[in-house]
Motif scaffolding. Structure first.
Motif, short mmCIF file in Angstrom:
data_model
loop_
_atom_site.label_atom_id
_atom_site.label_comp_id
_atom_site.label_asym_id
_atom_site.label_seq_id
_atom_site.Cartn_x
_atom_site.Cartn_y
_atom_site.Cartn_z
N GLY A 248 0.80 -1.23 0.00
CA GLY A 248 0.00 0.00 0.00
C GLY A 248 0.82 1.27 0.00
N ASN A 249 2.15 1.12 0.04
CA ASN A 249 3.04 2.29 0.16
C ASN A 249 2.74 3.06 1.43
N GLY A 295 -2.26 9.51 2.35
CA GLY A 295 -1.65 10.44 1.41
C GLY A 295 -0.29 9.99 0.91
N ASN A 296 -0.16 8.68 0.69
CA ASN A 296 1.14 8.11 0.33
C ASN A 296 1.64 8.56 -1.04
N PHE A 297 0.71 8.97 -1.91
CA PHE A 297 1.10 9.32 -3.27
C PHE A 297 1.12 10.83 -3.50
N ARG A 312 4.24 14.46 0.75
CA ARG A 312 3.85 13.08 0.98
C ARG A 312 3.34 12.94 2.41
N ARG A 313 2.18 12.29 2.53
CA ARG A 313 1.52 12.10 3.82
C ARG A 313 1.15 13.42 4.47
N GLY A 314 0.78 14.37 3.63
CA GLY A 314 0.31 15.67 4.11
C GLY A 314 -1.17 15.72 4.37
N GLY A 315 -1.85 14.59 4.21
CA GLY A 315 -3.28 14.51 4.49
C GLY A 315 -3.69 13.06 4.63
#
Length: 354
Positions: A248-249, A295-297, A312-315
């Motif tokens: 899932g990253n 928010g991995n992508f 990345r991972r900002g939400g």
């Protein structure tokens, strides 16, 4: 007027059919909605000191959503089927239906022109509520049946944003709508959400294969990085050595919610707390599952409405839903809607601070 943002319709023509509607309650909380994609454009909530900030990722105008090169479903209602259907195909009542494949070999979030990319009709709008409708025609994106839909957003004086979905069809079809808002309780564009503490009311999740399609297993979260039965920081285990996290990253999986005796009753799904601001988001739903996505992508290539890059991972997203690929997995709760039945679903986002 219902205008698809698709073949034969320019972005300018679509933009001319859109508007922005503002909901506000007695506590001063503000929610802005556009009829393009039934998108929640912003939610302004208070921190522990009473300060209002926008806690959702997205763009400033409907035109920016339409014209954006990257479309990560910011704030949109997605469907006809939220999440993935394996190989873009399912068989219903003996007939096989072929859908668009827009996520590798799989179908994702309704296809090339899902409900996030059409203009909805505003049926009614008040200071604290808006009802939007859309007619999805037979064979749209490959789905059978003419589907008549409504989505109502109500911002009540208990600081809850209540989302009600309703639908009817003239042929048997699959329906699985969800809301795809990205949250950052520290404020839109303010770094990552890795310090946010999350509780998910779920003892099981649905592991996936390399294409993010559920294997069919319901796996216990106990002693895995997927255990959020007690609150923990998102970042605590997100980089752990774990096959599912690698696939899932990060977190991008469906959790099986602990439901009461009545399956369709409103029940607690998740609680998220930001220690920096004190903001709390509590999610309740009638749905059996929730997709927790971190928010991995996001990559920093997108600039948000305040001019800040979305790292990345900002939400994070909490997409209340039936399970992914349910049309091909009869052991999962059914997503079939038949003529004479009414599709109903409710999700509540409640905001507070501590």
């Amino acid at each position: 007027m219902t205008v698809p943002a698709s073949l034969g319709v320019s972005a300018d023509e679509v933009a001319e059919s859109t508007d922005v509607y503002t909901l506000q309650n007695q506590d001063g909380l503000v929610v802005k909605v556009t009829n393009y994609g039934a998108i929640i454009m912003s939610i302004l909530t208070r921190d522990r000191d009473g300060n209002l900030s926008d806690v959702t990722l997205g763009h400033r105008t409907p035109s920016e959503y339409i014209e954006a090169a990257e479309k990560p479903y910011f704030g949109a209602v997605v469907g006809r089927y939220g999440n993935r259907i394996a190989k873009g195909s399912f068989t219903l009542d003996g007939e096989t239906h072929t859908l668009a494949t827009n996520n590798g070999e799989n179908h994702l979030h309704g296809g090339l022109t899902g409900f996030d990319k059409v203009v909805w009709t505003v049926k009614s709008a008040t200071k604290q509520s808006i009802e939007l409708t859309y007619v999805s025609h037979d064979q749209e994106e490959g789905y059978p049946g003419r589907l008549n839909l409504s989505v109502t957003y109500t911002l009540n004086d208990q600081n809850q944003l209540v989302i009600d979905y309703r639908g009817t069809t003239d042929k048997a079809t699959h329906v699985n709508l969800t809301q795809h808002t990205y949250f950052n309780l520290a404020g839109e564009g303010n770094g990552t959400i890795l310090d946010h503490e999350v509780m998910l009311n779920a003892d099981y999740f649905t592991p996936v294969d390399a294409g993010s399609i559920p294997t069919g297993e319901l796996r216990r979260v106990t002693e895995t990085p997927f255990d959020f039965t007690s609150p923990k920081a998102i970042g605590r285990d997100i980089n752990a050595e774990n096959e599912q996290l690698s696939l899932g990253n990060g977190y991008d999986h469906n959790w099986v919610l602990n439901k009461g005796v009545i399956p369709d009753e409103l029940a607690l799904a998740a609680v998220v707390y930001d220690p920096a601001t004190g903001r709390v988001l509590t999610v309740s739903t009638t749905e059996p599952g929730v997709q927790f996505y971190t928010g991995n992508f996001l990559s920093g290539n997108l600039t948000g409405k305040s001019g800040k890059a979305y790292v990345r991972r900002g939400g994070f997203c909490l997409e209340t839903q039936h399970f992914p690929d349910s049309p091909n997995q009869p052991e999962f709760p059914s997503t079939i809607l038949r003529p004479g039945e009414v599709y109903r679903s409710q999700t509540v986002f409640a905001f507070s601070a501590k």
